[in-house]
Design a protein around this motif. Sequence first.
Motif, PDB file in Angstrom:
ATOM      1  N   CYS A  55      -3.669   3.187  -2.013  1.00 31.45           N
ATOM      2  CA  CYS A  55      -2.337   3.795  -1.936  1.00 31.45           C
ATOM      3  C   CYS A  55      -2.374   5.186  -2.554  1.00 31.45           C
ATOM      4  CB  CYS A  55      -1.318   2.953  -2.693  1.00 31.45           C
ATOM      5  SG  CYS A  55      -1.189   1.275  -2.077  1.00 31.45           S
ATOM      6  N   VAL A  56      -1.420   6.010  -2.157  1.00 34.19           N
ATOM      7  CA  VAL A  56      -1.290   7.327  -2.765  1.00 34.19           C
ATOM      8  C   VAL A  56      -0.885   7.160  -4.223  1.00 34.19           C
ATOM      9  CG1 VAL A  56      -0.025   9.521  -2.750  1.00 34.19           C
ATOM     10  CG2 VAL A  56      -0.745   8.472  -0.589  1.00 34.19           C
ATOM     11  N   LYS A 100       8.767   4.777  -1.957  1.00 40.92           N
ATOM     12  CA  LYS A 100       8.028   3.595  -1.522  1.00 40.92           C
ATOM     13  C   LYS A 100       6.538   3.854  -1.626  1.00 40.92           C
ATOM     14  CE  LYS A 100      11.649   2.004   1.430  1.00 40.92           C
ATOM     15  NZ  LYS A 100      12.094   1.189   2.444  1.00 40.92           N
ATOM     16  N   ILE A 101       5.804   2.773  -1.757  1.00 38.51           N
ATOM     17  CA  ILE A 101       4.360   2.883  -1.804  1.00 38.51           C
ATOM     18  C   ILE A 101       3.854   3.354  -0.442  1.00 38.51           C
ATOM     19  CG2 ILE A 101       2.222   1.543  -1.947  1.00 38.51           C
ATOM     20  CD1 ILE A 101       3.567  -0.152  -4.105  1.00 38.51           C
ATOM     21  N   GLU A 102       3.027   4.399  -0.451  1.00 34.53           N
ATOM     22  CA  GLU A 102       2.408   4.897   0.780  1.00 34.53           C
ATOM     23  C   GLU A 102       0.984   4.369   0.833  1.00 34.53           C
ATOM     24  OE1 GLU A 102       0.941   9.041   2.875  1.00 34.53           O
ATOM     25  OE2 GLU A 102       2.364   9.152   1.210  1.00 34.53           O
ATOM     26  N   ARG A 103       0.749   3.446   1.733  1.00 36.69           N
ATOM     27  CA  ARG A 103      -0.579   2.846   1.864  1.00 36.69           C
ATOM     28  C   ARG A 103      -1.499   3.764   2.669  1.00 36.69           C
ATOM     29  NH1 ARG A 103       2.500  -1.841   1.427  1.00 36.69           N
ATOM     30  NH2 ARG A 103       1.800  -3.096  -0.338  1.00 36.69           N
ATOM     31  N   SER A 109      -4.402   2.793  -6.693  1.00 41.71           N
ATOM     32  CA  SER A 109      -3.976   4.168  -6.468  1.00 41.71           C
ATOM     33  C   SER A 109      -5.163   5.119  -6.293  1.00 41.71           C
ATOM     34  CB  SER A 109      -3.127   4.640  -7.652  1.00 41.71           C
ATOM     35  OG  SER A 109      -2.831   6.010  -7.519  1.00 41.71           O
ATOM     36  N   PHE A 110      -4.997   6.043  -5.360  1.00 40.68           N
ATOM     37  CA  PHE A 110      -5.946   7.131  -5.165  1.00 40.68           C
ATOM     38  C   PHE A 110      -5.171   8.453  -5.204  1.00 40.68           C
ATOM     39  CE2 PHE A 110      -8.282   3.529  -3.585  1.00 40.68           C
ATOM     40  CZ  PHE A 110      -9.567   3.772  -4.038  1.00 40.68           C
ATOM     41  N   PHE A 133     -10.001   9.885   0.221  1.00 44.47           N
ATOM     42  CA  PHE A 133      -9.795   8.555   0.795  1.00 44.47           C
ATOM     43  C   PHE A 133      -9.468   8.666   2.277  1.00 44.47           C
ATOM     44  CE2 PHE A 133      -7.907   4.565   1.873  1.00 44.47           C
ATOM     45  CZ  PHE A 133      -8.468   3.630   1.028  1.00 44.47           C
ATOM     46  N   ARG A 134      -8.553   9.558   2.612  1.00 44.15           N
ATOM     47  CA  ARG A 134      -8.155   9.717   4.021  1.00 44.15           C
ATOM     48  C   ARG A 134      -9.332  10.151   4.896  1.00 44.15           C
ATOM     49  NH1 ARG A 134      -2.369  12.092   2.566  1.00 44.15           N
ATOM     50  NH2 ARG A 134      -1.161  10.213   2.983  1.00 44.15           N
TER      51      ARG A 134
END
Length: 120
Positions: free
Chosen positions: A39-40, A50-53, A6-7, A14-15
Amino acid sequence: MARNISFAMTTGQFRQQTKFVTRRNGWKFLKCGDVLNGCVKCMGLKPGEKIERLGRIVVVDVRPEPLQCLIDWPIYGRTEAILEGFPEMYGHEFAAMFIKHMGGDLDTERTRIQFEYLEE
């Protein structure tokens, strides 16, 4: 399958790929060459979420280190704050923020993870 990391607090960094180091409680099992999915948010998802990668990274250095190092060696602390994605901070400021959000104290050993971004 790559493990998720997680970030949540540094999603923007990160982005923008301005973050190259992260510190974690635990994560002692990591080794150089491990590939992770940034991931967020990975845990505590509400039903239906849902996991946002964000992207994949590869670990290039991993070692235990207390936050006290960021204070004892001010130039190192400043450099690490920048690598963590906080160019406006000094080591002691980053250490205080980390403890506020993650607990522990300056002598608590953390896992310092240095990584590179992988192209998708």
